[in-house]
Design a protein around this motif. Structure first.
Motif, mmCIF file in Angstrom:
data_model
loop_
_atom_site.group_PDB
_atom_site.id
_atom_site.type_symbol
_atom_site.label_atom_id
_atom_site.label_comp_id
_atom_site.label_asym_id
_atom_site.label_seq_id
_atom_site.Cartn_x
_atom_site.Cartn_y
_atom_site.Cartn_z
ATOM 1 N N MET A 71 -3.640 6.340 44.411
ATOM 2 C CA MET A 71 -2.645 6.754 43.459
ATOM 3 C C MET A 71 -3.603 6.903 42.095
ATOM 4 O O MET A 71 -3.946 5.700 41.547
ATOM 5 C CB MET A 71 -1.434 5.930 43.178
ATOM 6 N N LYS A 72 -3.594 7.862 41.483
ATOM 7 C CA LYS A 72 -4.297 8.106 40.145
ATOM 8 C C LYS A 72 -3.449 7.372 39.136
ATOM 9 O O LYS A 72 -2.216 7.776 39.142
ATOM 10 C CB LYS A 72 -4.733 9.349 39.943
ATOM 11 N N THR A 73 -3.940 7.161 38.026
ATOM 12 C CA THR A 73 -3.311 6.737 36.786
ATOM 13 C C THR A 73 -3.906 7.450 35.458
ATOM 14 O O THR A 73 -4.971 7.389 35.358
ATOM 15 C CB THR A 73 -3.143 5.330 36.588
ATOM 16 N N ILE A 74 -2.953 8.015 34.703
ATOM 17 C CA ILE A 74 -3.235 8.482 33.485
ATOM 18 C C ILE A 74 -2.421 7.793 32.333
ATOM 19 O O ILE A 74 -1.243 7.252 32.722
ATOM 20 C CB ILE A 74 -3.394 10.046 33.269
ATOM 21 N N PHE A 75 -2.890 7.891 31.213
ATOM 22 C CA PHE A 75 -1.909 7.018 30.135
ATOM 23 C C PHE A 75 -1.655 8.154 28.772
ATOM 24 O O PHE A 75 -2.548 9.056 28.554
ATOM 25 C CB PHE A 75 -2.858 5.972 29.700
ATOM 26 N N VAL A 76 -0.471 8.202 28.350
ATOM 27 C CA VAL A 76 -0.031 8.986 27.186
ATOM 28 C C VAL A 76 0.095 7.823 26.093
ATOM 29 O O VAL A 76 0.955 7.001 26.232
ATOM 30 C CB VAL A 76 1.150 9.713 27.373
ATOM 31 N N TYR A 77 -0.694 7.815 24.995
ATOM 32 C CA TYR A 77 -0.833 6.738 23.954
ATOM 33 C C TYR A 77 0.038 7.248 22.942
ATOM 34 O O TYR A 77 -0.338 8.227 22.230
ATOM 35 C CB TYR A 77 -2.078 6.498 23.790
ATOM 36 N N CYS A 78 1.180 6.415 22.554
ATOM 37 C CA CYS A 78 1.926 6.890 21.541
ATOM 38 C C CYS A 78 1.370 6.178 20.471
ATOM 39 O O CYS A 78 1.601 5.069 20.279
ATOM 40 C CB CYS A 78 3.444 6.377 21.803
ATOM 41 N N ASN A 79 0.772 6.877 19.700
ATOM 42 C CA ASN A 79 -0.030 6.402 18.363
ATOM 43 C C ASN A 79 0.507 6.434 17.082
ATOM 44 O O ASN A 79 0.650 7.547 16.488
ATOM 45 C CB ASN A 79 -1.452 7.345 18.350
ATOM 46 N N GLY A 80 0.771 5.392 16.536
ATOM 47 C CA GLY A 80 1.370 5.236 14.989
ATOM 48 C C GLY A 80 0.840 4.393 14.275
ATOM 49 O O GLY A 80 0.236 3.176 14.657
ATOM 50 N N SER A 81 0.906 4.454 12.755
ATOM 51 C CA SER A 81 0.463 3.421 11.893
ATOM 52 C C SER A 81 1.430 2.241 11.797
ATOM 53 O O SER A 81 2.539 2.458 12.569
ATOM 54 C CB SER A 81 0.645 4.125 10.386
ATOM 55 N N PRO A 82 0.865 1.017 11.583
ATOM 56 C CA PRO A 82 1.480 -0.103 11.499
ATOM 57 C C PRO A 82 2.891 -0.084 10.627
ATOM 58 O O PRO A 82 3.931 -0.624 11.009
ATOM 59 C CB PRO A 82 0.673 -1.265 10.961
ATOM 60 N N GLU A 83 2.738 0.660 9.453
ATOM 61 C CA GLU A 83 3.791 0.906 8.544
ATOM 62 C C GLU A 83 5.021 1.521 9.414
ATOM 63 O O GLU A 83 6.087 1.179 9.105
ATOM 64 C CB GLU A 83 3.285 1.763 7.459
#
Length: 212
Positions: free
Chosen positions: A133-145
């Protein structure tokens, strides 16, 4: 013997720190692809939930069984999708906007590379032998603020605002790793979901072109 492994089953992990919107984005992504969605928070062992509810961050020993459960759940869901018929006619499914392989989406913080490697199926002795089983990632990228603003507005969740700093200190940027979709969460929910969908399709198309 069936040909399940030849269909290249896929686990899509929607990741990021608390309040990044990974559950919503993951659910929308799964809906648009016609595959199952699971919120990884629901897979935490009871001891982890109790610890976080008390305002205490998890350590690596706490997370290990959780990550293993997520990987095992992905394997189970992909097998169930294949048995239902998903991935058996790849070209037709791609033409319908699907991935052309059995797949599922799980939301999980996956903050460290070592955590992501467990979700990729890597162990201390190397990659697992099967299932493939392959795995990919969707990175939800947001500022600390932005993340702090969002987590302060949440009600009734076990993740406490003071734990965000711990998560951000733990976070190891995944964007240089293969198979990662980087999505800026500062846009509207519709735009974020659209970018997650298009980015996922592109990564999977690249995998198809390499025969992965």
């Amino acid at each position: 013997m069936d040909d399940y492994a030849s269909t290249k089953p896929l686990l899509i992990v929607v990741m990021g720190p608390a309040s990044c919107g990974k559950s919503t984005i993951g659910a929308n992504l799964a809906r648009d692809l016609g595959i199952a969605f699971i919120d990884g928070d629901a897979l935490h062992p009871p001891a982890n939930v109790a610890k976080m509810s008390a305002g205490n961050p998890l350590n690596d020993a706490d997370r290990l069984p959780w990550l293993q459960i997520i990987r095992a759940t992905g394997i189970h869901e992909c097998r169930a999708a294949w048995e239902k018929g998903d991935g058996r006619v790849p070209d037709q499914e791609r033409a319908e906007g699907k991935l052309g392989r059995p797949a599922c989406v799980i939301a999980c913080s996956a903050l460290k590379k070592s955590y992501r490697d467990i979700l990729r199926g890597h162990t201390e002795t190397g990659p697992e032998d099967k299932p493939v089983m392959k795995t990919i990632f969707v990175y939800c990228n947001g500022s600390p603020e932005l993340l702090a603003e969002r987590i302060a507005a949440r009600q009734g969740h076990f993740m406490k605002p003071q734990m965000l700093a711990s998560q951000l200190a733990t976070l190891e940027d995944p964007t240089a790793e293969p198979g990662v979709v980087d999505v800026d969460i500062s846009a509207t929910p519709e735009e974020v979901s659209s970018r997650a969908l298009s980015g996922t399709r592109k990564v999977v198309a690249d995998m198809d072109s390499r025969g992965e």
